[in-house]
Design an enzyme around this catalytic site. Structure first.
Site, PDB file in Angstrom:
ATOM      1  N   GLU A  17      44.650   4.767  17.679  1.00  8.15           N
ATOM      2  CA  GLU A  17      45.333   4.515  19.616  1.00  8.15           C
ATOM      3  C   GLU A  17      46.265   3.930  19.256  1.00  8.15           C
ATOM      4  O   GLU A  17      47.111   2.926  19.073  1.00  8.15           O
ATOM      5  CB  GLU A  17      44.176   3.634  20.584  1.00  8.15           C
ATOM      6  CG  GLU A  17      44.857   3.581  21.478  1.00  8.15           C
ATOM      7  CD  GLU A  17      43.682   2.835  22.983  1.00  8.15           C
ATOM      8  OE1 GLU A  17      42.443   3.704  22.709  1.00  8.15           O
ATOM      9  OE2 GLU A  17      44.149   2.072  23.076  1.00  8.15           O
ATOM     10  N   TYR A  49      47.215   6.375  28.757  1.00  3.96           N
ATOM     11  CA  TYR A  49      47.742   6.612  30.475  1.00  3.96           C
ATOM     12  C   TYR A  49      48.423   5.093  30.701  1.00  3.96           C
ATOM     13  O   TYR A  49      47.010   4.214  31.116  1.00  3.96           O
ATOM     14  CB  TYR A  49      47.158   7.469  30.329  1.00  3.96           C
ATOM     15  CG  TYR A  49      47.080   7.610  32.242  1.00  3.96           C
ATOM     16  CD1 TYR A  49      48.068   8.954  31.712  1.00  3.96           C
ATOM     17  CD2 TYR A  49      46.451   8.216  33.312  1.00  3.96           C
ATOM     18  CE1 TYR A  49      48.646  10.266  32.747  1.00  3.96           C
ATOM     19  CE2 TYR A  49      47.390   8.578  34.694  1.00  3.96           C
ATOM     20  CZ  TYR A  49      48.333   9.461  33.827  1.00  3.96           C
ATOM     21  OH  TYR A  49      48.642   9.809  35.079  1.00  3.96           O
ATOM     22  N   ARG A 107      38.426   6.589  34.351  1.00  3.97           N
ATOM     23  CA  ARG A 107      38.412   5.632  36.122  1.00  3.97           C
ATOM     24  C   ARG A 107      40.031   5.352  36.565  1.00  3.97           C
ATOM     25  O   ARG A 107      40.705   5.389  37.116  1.00  3.97           O
ATOM     26  CB  ARG A 107      37.388   5.107  37.153  1.00  3.97           C
ATOM     27  CG  ARG A 107      37.630   5.040  37.866  1.00  3.97           C
ATOM     28  CD  ARG A 107      37.265   3.973  38.241  1.00  3.97           C
ATOM     29  NE  ARG A 107      37.243   2.487  38.286  1.00  3.97           N
ATOM     30  CZ  ARG A 107      36.815   1.131  38.196  1.00  3.97           C
ATOM     31  NH1 ARG A 107      35.551   0.985  38.678  1.00  3.97           N
ATOM     32  NH2 ARG A 107      36.759  -0.320  38.019  1.00  3.97           N
ATOM     33  N   GLY A 108      40.293   3.823  34.942  1.00  4.01           N
ATOM     34  CA  GLY A 108      40.638   3.102  35.264  1.00  4.01           C
ATOM     35  C   GLY A 108      41.171   1.729  36.636  1.00  4.01           C
ATOM     36  O   GLY A 108      39.717   2.187  36.952  1.00  4.01           O
ATOM     37  N   LYS A 274      51.708  -1.381  15.789  1.00  5.80           N
ATOM     38  CA  LYS A 274      52.094  -1.335  14.500  1.00  5.80           C
ATOM     39  C   LYS A 274      50.382  -0.556  13.200  1.00  5.80           C
ATOM     40  O   LYS A 274      49.617  -0.704  13.725  1.00  5.80           O
ATOM     41  CB  LYS A 274      52.230  -2.859  14.481  1.00  5.80           C
ATOM     42  CG  LYS A 274      53.079  -3.073  15.845  1.00  5.80           C
ATOM     43  CD  LYS A 274      53.115  -4.474  15.277  1.00  5.80           C
ATOM     44  CE  LYS A 274      54.106  -5.190  16.664  1.00  5.80           C
ATOM     45  NZ  LYS A 274      54.650  -4.895  17.003  1.00  5.80           N
TER      46      LYS A 274
HETATM   47  P1  FAD Z   1      33.459   4.581  35.032  1.00  2.99           P
HETATM   48  O1  FAD Z   1      33.126   5.208  34.948  1.00  2.99           O
HETATM   49  O2  FAD Z   1      34.003   5.179  36.174  1.00  2.99           O
HETATM   50  O3  FAD Z   1      33.349   2.775  36.041  1.00  2.99           O
HETATM   51  C1  FAD Z   1      33.909   1.962  36.485  1.00  2.99           C
HETATM   52  C2  FAD Z   1      32.642   1.213  37.075  1.00  2.99           C
HETATM   53  O4  FAD Z   1      32.135   1.403  38.009  1.00  2.99           O
HETATM   54  C3  FAD Z   1      31.497   0.688  36.036  1.00  2.99           C
HETATM   55  O5  FAD Z   1      31.348  -0.753  36.202  1.00  2.99           O
HETATM   56  C4  FAD Z   1      30.475   1.455  36.378  1.00  2.99           C
HETATM   57  O6  FAD Z   1      29.203   0.520  35.753  1.00  2.99           O
HETATM   58  C5  FAD Z   1      30.633   1.410  37.793  1.00  2.99           C
HETATM   59  N1  FAD Z   1      30.407   2.939  38.774  1.00  2.99           N
HETATM   60  C6  FAD Z   1      30.266   3.980  38.017  1.00  2.99           C
HETATM   61  N2  FAD Z   1      29.556   4.305  38.532  1.00  2.99           N
HETATM   62  C7  FAD Z   1      29.018   3.833  40.093  1.00  2.99           C
HETATM   63  C8  FAD Z   1      27.998   4.598  40.766  1.00  2.99           C
HETATM   64  N3  FAD Z   1      28.061   5.642  41.473  1.00  2.99           N
HETATM   65  N4  FAD Z   1      28.167   3.752  41.859  1.00  2.99           N
HETATM   66  C9  FAD Z   1      28.249   2.261  41.521  1.00  2.99           C
HETATM   67  N5  FAD Z   1      29.085   2.287  40.447  1.00  2.99           N
HETATM   68  C10 FAD Z   1      29.673   3.075  39.883  1.00  2.99           C
HETATM   69  N6  FAD Z   1      42.436   1.684  31.335  1.00  2.99           N
HETATM   70  C11 FAD Z   1      44.473   2.798  31.667  1.00  2.99           C
HETATM   71  O7  FAD Z   1      44.601   1.913  32.699  1.00  2.99           O
HETATM   72  N7  FAD Z   1      44.418   3.920  30.562  1.00  2.99           N
HETATM   73  C12 FAD Z   1      43.737   3.573  29.740  1.00  2.99           C
HETATM   74  O8  FAD Z   1      44.107   4.908  28.678  1.00  2.99           O
HETATM   75  C13 FAD Z   1      42.420   3.537  29.468  1.00  2.99           C
HETATM   76  N8  FAD Z   1      41.805   4.007  27.891  1.00  2.99           N
HETATM   77  C14 FAD Z   1      40.416   3.246  27.900  1.00  2.99           C
HETATM   78  C15 FAD Z   1      40.035   3.759  27.030  1.00  2.99           C
HETATM   79  C16 FAD Z   1      38.841   3.181  26.051  1.00  2.99           C
HETATM   80  C17 FAD Z   1      38.243   3.114  25.352  1.00  2.99           C
HETATM   81  C18 FAD Z   1      37.792   2.396  27.221  1.00  2.99           C
HETATM   82  C19 FAD Z   1      37.245   1.666  27.306  1.00  2.99           C
HETATM   83  C20 FAD Z   1      39.096   1.841  28.620  1.00  2.99           C
HETATM   84  C21 FAD Z   1      40.285   2.242  28.477  1.00  2.99           C
HETATM   85  N9  FAD Z   1      40.946   2.097  29.571  1.00  2.99           N
HETATM   86  C22 FAD Z   1      41.765   2.865  30.103  1.00  2.99           C
HETATM   87  C23 FAD Z   1      40.602   0.942  30.435  1.00  2.99           C
HETATM   88  C24 FAD Z   1      39.231   1.914  31.697  1.00  2.99           C
HETATM   89  O9  FAD Z   1      40.182   2.303  32.908  1.00  2.99           O
HETATM   90  C25 FAD Z   1      38.400   0.238  32.545  1.00  2.99           C
HETATM   91  O10 FAD Z   1      37.721  -0.356  31.791  1.00  2.99           O
HETATM   92  C26 FAD Z   1      38.044   0.888  33.721  1.00  2.99           C
HETATM   93  O11 FAD Z   1      37.745  -0.350  34.754  1.00  2.99           O
HETATM   94  C27 FAD Z   1      36.087   1.538  33.427  1.00  2.99           C
HETATM   95  O12 FAD Z   1      36.997   3.236  33.868  1.00  2.99           O
HETATM   96  P2  FAD Z   1      35.469   4.184  33.211  1.00  2.99           P
HETATM   97  O13 FAD Z   1      35.872   5.619  33.326  1.00  2.99           O
HETATM   98  O14 FAD Z   1      34.005   3.436  32.701  1.00  2.99           O
HETATM   99  O15 FAD Z   1      35.304   3.683  34.797  1.00  2.99           O
END
Ligand code: FAD
Length: 295
Positions: A17, A49, A107-108, A274
């Site tokens: 990454e 992102y 989601r972010g 790195k």
């Molecule tokens: P979601 O899947 O939407 O989950 C977020 C939270 O909401 C969780 O606690 C989940 O249990 C809860 N939830 C989901 N659906 C519901 C529902 N229907 N009702 C109530 N609660 C719900 N961030 C960046 O800004 N840029 C990046 O490039 C980036 N890359 C990442 C790569 C990886 C591999 C990982 C693990 C994380 C990355 N992140 C990045 C961080 C990520 O955006 C955050 O951790 C964010 O808080 C969660 O994203 P998610 O896509 O898992 O969200």
């Protein structure tokens, strides 16, 4: 090719990454890193992102440049919170036109969005973004995030795995995890996924500690990450940063060796742009290149 297909073909499948550089000097450092890592033939690379789209153009430009100038398979991360559906559609259309067909749908973090304007028709959760991509670009491959130690916003782990299942059912075809330091957390997560009916490949995210300062930063980025006492003790006893780095890389190497031994479909190394840690881990695995086929 979709990442899920690559994961089926590559064993061991190691990926890297990168984040988009914000200055010319950082860009030179990144491309020097990439030149050093290309001979390892990674299964794929991904580009992050910035929170709330803060690196939207930089991410796009880096993804397109890598696509044009290398033979690497590329995943572009995309976060949806704070963006309108129209904005997200435009970003995806641009990728589609340029032949970029693998997206990590996220989601972010809302906390980092407090001052950003809200999009009225925006997405609340990543599962909505996954469904949106699947609807408009059914030919795209979609990765999603998983959290072996749990996501901090959902303390109820049973609910959390239900949310993860919803995201997978919306159309994700592989899952990459948040960093972790104890493989038992990953194996337990895999078992809970299986019990919940989540059967897509799970790629383990590993970030080697390269200094005590980097460890503190990781603690902030990956809220809730559990740093094992044994690791903390070794780092506390390190004489200097060089020794702390050695300890961090050794720890990550042991994790990767064990993960591959357990036939985990893929390991994703968070490089922080790195090459040193990734090169050392690769050397310790004692394989010709990361795309050596199947055991
Ligand atoms: P979601 O899947 O939407 O989950 C977020 C939270 O909401 C969780 O606690 C989940 O249990 C809860 N939830 C989901 N659906 C519901 C529902 N229907 N009702 C109530 N609660 C719900 N961030 C960046 O800004 N840029 C990046 O490039 C980036 N890359 C990442 C790569 C990886 C591999 C990982 C693990 C994380 C990355 N992140 C990045 C961080 C990520 O955006 C955050 O951790 C964010 O808080 C969660 O994203 P998610 O896509 O898992 O969200």
């Amino acid at each position: 090719m979709h990442i899920s297909d690559i994961l089926r073909r590559h064993r061991p499948a190691i990926s890297f990454e990168f984040f988009p550089p914000k200055s010319e000097a950082m860009s030179q450092e990144l491309f020097s890193t990439i030149q050093q890592l290309i001979p390892l033939k990674p299964a794929y690379v991904s580009v992050t992102y910035g929170a709330g789209g803060s690196t939207r153009e930089l991410t796009h430009d880096l993804v397109v440049r890598l696509h044009r100038e290398t033979h690497l398979s590329i995943v572009s991360h995309l976060t949806c919170v704070g963006s309108s559906r129209r904005e997200i559609l435009r970003i995806l259309q641009r990728y589609d036109e340029q032949g970029i067909h693998n997206i990590m749908a996220l989601r972010g973090d809302r906390a980092r969005q407090e001052h950003a304007p809200r999009a009225e028709d925006g997405f609340r959760y990543a599962c909505e973004l996954v469904a949106f991509i699947k609807h408009h670009f059914p030919h795209m491959g979609i990765g999603v995030a998983g959290f072996p130690e749990g996501h901090p916003e959902t303390p109820n782990r049973l609910k959390e795995i239900e949310h993860l299942k919803t995201k997978v059912d919306a159309g994700a075809d592989y899952l990459c995890t948040q960093l972790f330091f104890d493989n038992r957390d990953l194996y337990d997560f895999c078992e809970r996924c299986e019990l919940a009916g989540i059967h897509i490949p799970i790629v383990a995210g590993i970030m080697p500690i390269t200094s005590r300062k980097s460890m503190k930063r990781m603690g902030e980025l990956a809220l809730g990450a559990r740093f094992p006492g044994k690791l903390l003790r070794a780092l506390a006893n390190a004489e200097d940063d060089a020794q702390a780095e050695k300890i961090g890389i050794n720890w990550a190497t042991e994790q990767v060796l064990d993960l591959l031994d357990q036939n985990i479909p893929g390991v994703h190394l968070y490089t922080l742009n790195k090459s040193k840690a990734s090169l050392q881990i690769h050397a310790a695995l004692n394989i010709q290149s990361f795309d050596m086929l199947v055991r």
